[in-house]
Design a protein around this motif. Structure first.
Motif, short mmCIF file in Angstrom:
data_model
loop_
_atom_site.label_atom_id
_atom_site.label_comp_id
_atom_site.label_asym_id
_atom_site.label_seq_id
_atom_site.Cartn_x
_atom_site.Cartn_y
_atom_site.Cartn_z
N GLY A 182 0.74 -1.13 0.11
CA GLY A 182 -0.09 0.08 -0.01
C GLY A 182 0.91 1.30 -0.14
O GLY A 182 2.03 1.36 0.25
N TYR B 192 2.06 6.84 3.66
CA TYR B 192 1.62 8.51 3.90
C TYR B 192 2.50 9.58 4.57
O TYR B 192 2.20 10.49 4.78
N GLN C 153 -0.70 2.43 4.25
CA GLN C 153 -1.90 1.51 4.20
C GLN C 153 -1.70 -0.02 5.02
O GLN C 153 -2.38 -0.54 5.47
N ASP C 154 -0.48 -0.39 4.93
CA ASP C 154 -0.06 -1.84 5.17
C ASP C 154 0.34 -1.91 7.04
O ASP C 154 0.76 -2.80 7.80
N LYS D 121 -2.48 -4.84 10.09
CA LYS D 121 -2.98 -4.21 8.94
C LYS D 121 -3.79 -3.00 9.34
O LYS D 121 -5.09 -2.50 9.16
N SER E 225 -4.19 0.90 8.88
CA SER E 225 -3.95 2.00 7.66
C SER E 225 -3.79 3.22 8.54
O SER E 225 -4.65 4.04 8.88
N ARG F 254 -2.37 6.93 8.59
CA ARG F 254 -2.40 8.32 7.68
C ARG F 254 -1.25 9.31 8.29
O ARG F 254 -1.14 10.27 7.50
N ASP G 267 -4.84 6.62 12.66
CA ASP G 267 -5.11 6.05 11.40
C ASP G 267 -6.51 6.52 10.83
O ASP G 267 -7.03 7.50 11.15
N ARG G 268 -6.97 5.77 9.65
CA ARG G 268 -8.08 6.26 8.98
C ARG G 268 -9.51 6.08 9.65
O ARG G 268 -10.44 6.82 9.29
#
Length: 588
Positions: free
Chosen positions: A150, A153, A169-170, A188, A190, A192, A206-207
């Motif tokens: 992924g 970021y 993403q990973d 896993k 994600s 940001r 994270d997201r």
């Protein structure tokens, strides 16, 4: 004599390459910020970098990147690092604005980068899933590692300077480039954003709006819910206070995992902090400078090339521009802004003047069509929302009817003054991207990203499909009707333009020259020439017989909008490499 004539023609073509005027005002998201030595403020908006003094006074624009600036960082000596979606990193001297070096090697967009305080090394990561370590004296990476499938970021350097952290993403990766030590943190997740604190703690966001805290060895310490949407940015103050910015429009100052102060603002994309100030970059095209106590000190609005649609009034006295910032600007002949209309909440996607020039319709990605008086700028009417946004607008020649095409595949025809919907029908299998009325108002032409061009007969009792042709190999982005109503022109993602007989639907000719998607087009007032713009960052002029007459390059971004005034002025929706203008005016 023939040689002299050719020479003079070449001079006139060369002169046409330079815009006669640049109009700046629309904004792009401020996706990168940094605070340098002495308090210098750096903002990344679109492909430009704007520099400001510590008190917010503008210094200069740095241009050279050809796509969105994603990250900025200062070294201790003032060297400025920028990373861009154009796959490159650049090193600048902000004191004189000179470019010091270009780092090339990424295969895809670079989303994050950091420079060591001593300016000797740079680490970068992006959409190719790779981390690249650079020696700033060279132009190629000295070391690359594959960090995951992924996007990456965010990157940070530990306070001791011996460990990098990269989030994407990973999940999160800890890396010591000297020893080769690598430690993936949490599954896993994600991530940001991330930031190292002065005491060696690593914060990740994270997201899902959560913040995690880790020690320098990667051991998990705690996690808490921080924002309603993704954590867009994290920063630590010099006294070890964690600051988070969320896509929910909040900036939160934390004491451990408890919020001490919450600042309500626009969606946060970037944060930077020094001993006394906090700088935030936002999705609304603004940057905001705060005290560490939470007082807003100054709002900065860097101009950037973010124009999505352009149209001239029938008499040529007004130019309307719509931007990704959700604003509509009206400009007079002198290039001065007359009105700034900001009721929309998302990108302006379509504009149309009424035949008498007294009203302007503006369609937005928020689904609404708003109609303004052009003299006062007053909002006069707001018409029912289309699902997923408005794609195209066209007034009937008598000015009483307004056709609206939506991203929901529908076309609606309105008695707009009364706010009454007259017709509604499903026109295409995908987004409606263009509309035009025949001179007698009886036929409506529509184009779509479903690759088709359609002719509709409008009657009081309903609508009938006259003709549909599969016009291009890929979706249609632009539609224009010649001034005499005899020709239709279409622009497509397949990189071609096509000319059609407006009456019979016969394909007359194919214009080839764009090297990426052709986005928009407009007929000259005399109907003999056609202007087109596209993702290849060029403006092209064609004869309607099919000859490519001129190509104008030097634009910094893909071009999305073009309009031709009755007096021959040509407006293009982008700035140039030398100046962060948003509308370039030519006299071809």
């Amino acid at each position: 004599m023939q040689r002299w004539i050719s020479w003079l023609l070449c001079l006139s073509l060369a002169a046409a390459q330079q815009p006669a005027q640049l109009l700046a005002g629309h904004r792009a998201p401020v996706g990168a910020v940094a605070i340098g030595p002495g308090g210098t403020l750096a903002l990344g908006a679109d492909a430009y970098i704007q520099l400001y003094q510590a008190d917010g006074r503008f210094l200069r624009t740095l241009s050279g990147h050809t796509d969105t600036v994603r990250a900025l960082d200062f070294a201790s000596d003032g060297t400025l690092l920028s990373a861009s979606s154009d796959t490159t990193l650049r090193l600048w001297n902000p004191r004189n604005g000179l470019l010091q070096g270009v780092l090339q090697g990424h295969r895809d967009q670079v989303w994050t980068a950091r420079i060591r305080p001593d300016a000797r090394q740079v680490l970068s990561g992006g959409a190719d899933g790779e981390l690249r370590l650079w020696d700033t004296q060279g132009s190629r990476p000295s070391l690359s590692i594959y960090a995951g499938h992924g996007w990456i970021y965010s990157i940070g350097l530990s306070p001791a300077g011996n460990r990098w952290a990269a989030g994407g993403q990973d999940g999160v990766l800890l890396w010591n480039p000297q020893s080769g030590y690598r430690l993936p943190l949490l599954g896993k997740l994600s991530v940001r954003s991330l930031a190292w604190g002065p005491q060696g703690y690593l914060a990740t966001g994270d997201r899902d709006g959560q913040i995690q805290l880790w020690d320098v060895e990667g051991r998990f310490l705690q996690q808490w819910n921080a924002h309603q949407l993704a954590v867009g940015a994290l920063a630590w103050s010099s006294d070890a206070q964690l600051i988070s910015g969320g896509q929910d429009g909040q900036i939160i100052l934390w004491e451990k995992n408890q919020p001490q102060k919450t600042l309500q603002t626009a969606s946060v994309l970037a944060l930077a902090v020094n001993e006394s100030r906090l700088l935030s970059g936002h999705d609304d095209g603004r940057a905001r400078l705060w005290s560490l106590q939470g007082t807003l000190l100054r709002t900065l609005e860097p101009p950037a090339a973010s124009v999505s649609v352009l149209v001239y009034s029938p008499d040529g006295r007004l130019l309307a521009s719509g931007g990704w910032d959700g604003e509509v600007w009206l400009w007079n002949r002198q290039g001065q802004p007359v009105h700034r209309l900001g009721e929309a909440t998302l990108e302006i996607t379509a504009l149309a003047f009424s035949p008498d020039g007294r009203h302007l319709a503006a369609g937005s990605r928020d689904g609404l069509t708003r109609i303004y008086q052009t003299t006062s700028g007053r909002l006069e009417q707001s018409l029912e929302a289309h699902g997923n946004g408005v794609g195209a607008l066209a007034f009937a020649p008598n000015g009483r009817a307004l056709a609206i095409g939506g991203r929901d595949r529908l076309i609606r025809v309105w008695d707009w003054q009364g706010g009454r919907k007259v017709l509604e029908f499903r026109a295409h299998e995908s987004h409606v991207t263009g509309l035009a009325f025949s001179p007698d108002g009886r036929t409506l032409y529509s184009s779509s990203s479903d690759e088709s061009l359609a002719w509709w007969r409008l009657r009081p009792e309903g609508v009938g499909l006259l003709r549909r042709v599969m016009a291009h190999a890929r979706g249609l982005y632009g539609l224009a009707l010649s001034p005499n109503g005899r020709l239709l022109a279409t622009a497509s993602h397949d990189q071609t333009l096509k000319l059609w007989d407006a009456q019979s639907g016969k394909l007359l000719r194919v214009l080839e020259g764009h090297t990426e998607a052709a986005q928009a087009l407009a007929f000259a007032p005399d109907g003999r020439r056609l202007a087109s713009v596209g993702w290849d960052k060029t403006l092209r002029l064609w004869s309607v017989q099919g000859q490519l007459l001129q190509t104008t390059s030097g634009f910094v971004r893909p071009l999305y909008a073009v309009a031709w005034a009755p007096d021959g002025r040509l407006a293009v929706g982008s700035g140039t490499l030398r100046q962060a203008g948003t509308v370039a005016l030519f006299r071809p």
